[in-house]
Motif scaffolding. Structure first.
Motif, PDB file in Angstrom:
ATOM      1  N   ARG A   1       0.846  -1.204   0.000  1.00 48.81           N
ATOM      2  CA  ARG A   1       0.000   0.000   0.000  1.00 48.81           C
ATOM      3  C   ARG A   1       0.881   1.254   0.000  1.00 48.81           C
ATOM      4  O   ARG A   1       0.603   2.227  -0.713  1.00 48.81           O
ATOM      5  CB  ARG A   1      -0.916   0.012   1.226  1.00 48.81           C
TER       6      ARG A   1
ATOM      7  N   PHE B   1      -7.757  -6.098 -10.033  1.00 48.55           N
ATOM      8  CA  PHE B   1      -8.741  -6.545  -9.040  1.00 48.55           C
ATOM      9  C   PHE B   1      -8.103  -6.708  -7.663  1.00 48.55           C
ATOM     10  O   PHE B   1      -8.640  -6.248  -6.644  1.00 48.55           O
ATOM     11  CB  PHE B   1      -9.380  -7.858  -9.507  1.00 48.55           C
TER      12      PHE B   1
ATOM     13  N   TRP C   1      -5.261  -5.402  -6.435  1.00 47.22           N
ATOM     14  CA  TRP C   1      -4.854  -4.092  -5.912  1.00 47.22           C
ATOM     15  C   TRP C   1      -6.058  -3.320  -5.399  1.00 47.22           C
ATOM     16  O   TRP C   1      -6.007  -2.694  -4.350  1.00 47.22           O
ATOM     17  CB  TRP C   1      -4.180  -3.268  -7.010  1.00 47.22           C
ATOM     18  N   TYR C   2      -7.119  -3.332  -6.192  1.00 48.78           N
ATOM     19  CA  TYR C   2      -8.321  -2.592  -5.812  1.00 48.78           C
ATOM     20  C   TYR C   2      -8.808  -3.035  -4.436  1.00 48.78           C
ATOM     21  O   TYR C   2      -9.085  -2.199  -3.552  1.00 48.78           O
ATOM     22  CB  TYR C   2      -9.381  -2.804  -6.890  1.00 48.78           C
TER      23      TYR C   2
ATOM     24  N   LEU D   1      -6.400  -1.784  -1.813  1.00 46.05           N
ATOM     25  CA  LEU D   1      -6.388  -0.325  -1.641  1.00 46.05           C
ATOM     26  C   LEU D   1      -7.650   0.206  -0.959  1.00 46.05           C
ATOM     27  O   LEU D   1      -7.622   1.273  -0.354  1.00 46.05           O
ATOM     28  CB  LEU D   1      -6.188   0.373  -2.996  1.00 46.05           C
ATOM     29  N   VAL D   2      -8.767  -0.522  -1.079  1.00 44.15           N
ATOM     30  CA  VAL D   2      -9.969  -0.069  -0.378  1.00 44.15           C
ATOM     31  C   VAL D   2     -10.183  -0.849   0.929  1.00 44.15           C
ATOM     32  O   VAL D   2     -11.229  -0.727   1.569  1.00 44.15           O
ATOM     33  CB  VAL D   2     -11.253  -0.139  -1.259  1.00 44.15           C
ATOM     34  N   GLY D   3      -9.189  -1.651   1.322  1.00 46.66           N
ATOM     35  CA  GLY D   3      -9.268  -2.348   2.609  1.00 46.66           C
ATOM     36  C   GLY D   3     -10.327  -3.429   2.651  1.00 46.66           C
ATOM     37  O   GLY D   3     -11.012  -3.608   3.660  1.00 46.66           O
TER      38      GLY D   3
END
Lengths: 202, 202
Positions: B116, B172, B174-175, B178-180
């Motif tokens: 992150r 997908f 990473w997404y 990144l949004v926890g």
């Protein structure tokens, strides 16, 4: 995302309590937009926004409690003007046109740098993470969700696949933004064809 | 990613020119790992790593010129131990098992916070962006690329679809990082089925 400013007679860029002075708000957003474009995420600070806008830091923090809020405001004020939502009944064409417009918008407007800043900021503080996930994303994925849901209603894909397809679309677009490959438009159609595709074996 | 330290007799955590003191290197990496776990990206600084490791900032900067280099080193030292690469000839199962292991690793080791941090840092400086895109990513997507290429060799998908599928998989994962939402494992199988799927209409 931005509270509509209540018009009030005001000449100076000062705080007027809980209501917003529209002139100051315009100056703050313009300064924030310029700063993120010029210096990027690493060079962005509320101090510098305040200096350029001739506004007080307290005022800015009252309207935008975190940098994430400022980034969302920059993004939202420009977004609707520049990314048309196609509606021609062909899902692959719609996704391709929309994604291409969106990448152009990100690459050529401060909004792209603002979104990169928002995602980066969300890796540092829980408030920014919540702003990104709970406030920004639902709004900003509504168009793609609508295209996919319409295709499901036309029988082109299953309704229970829509969520996974939205996640694939967001992930792919963010990934290209975050690694600085928005110029790589040639891949869009091929990827959108894969996202649009129905699974056979399920 | 880390240059193998040349073993040299050394007692104190001091720089010994261009060669690395392994004891100091271990202390620096341990301090960096602890710090990113405890404070996250927003609280990470080379100053604090130096203080905790009892090492000089100059030494750290010589070995890891940017924060991105430190984040990559944290990630790389732990990665191979904890994410097995399945090989059972069933692409969907392989992708599901691998992605599940990887998300567990991200959620429960400092590597997740380091990645992150690396992605956030890449939004601020061109050096970090290049480290992420040109150095980190090719290594870290090799396993998934191999699974997909093997499936293509078995005739389960077309070789010219592999790049797009790797991009969908990275985006997908990473997404969700990144949004926890790494706890949201229920979606993995459904998304991996979509990524594994061959396009019909092309």
């Amino acid at each position: 995302m931005i509270t509509k400013p209540t018009p009030v007679p005001a000449k100076k860029r000062t705080s007027i309590g809980s209501r917003r002075n529209p002139e100051t708000e315009t100056a703050v957003l313009a300064a924030a937009r310029d700063l993120i474009s010029e210096r990027g995420y690493a060079g962005f600070s509320v101090d510098e926004v305040a200096r350029r806008a001739g506004a007080g830091k307290t005022t800015i923090y009252r309207w935008y409690p975190t940098k994430a809020d400022l980034f969302i405001a920059i993004y939202t004020t420009e977004r609707s003007t520049f990314v048309p939502v196609p509606e021609n009944g062909n899902l692959i064409d719609e996704l391709e046109q929309y994604t291409t417009s969106l990448w152009h918008f990100w690459a050529s407007h401060p909004a792209g740098a603002a979104l990169r800043g928002l995602i980066a900021e969300a890796q540092g503080t829980p408030e920014a993470l919540s702003a990104l996930r709970d406030r920004f994303l639902p709004d900003r994925t509504a168009d793609v969700r609508r295209m996919l849901s319409s295709a499901a209603a036309r029988g082109e894909l299953r309704a229970d696949e829509v969520d996974a397809k939205v996640a694939l679309w967001v992930g792919f677009s963010w990934y290209k933004l975050l690694v600085g490959e928005l110029h790589d438009e040639d891949v869009i159609r091929s990827v959108m064809m894969q996202i649009a595709e129905v699974r056979r074996n399920s």
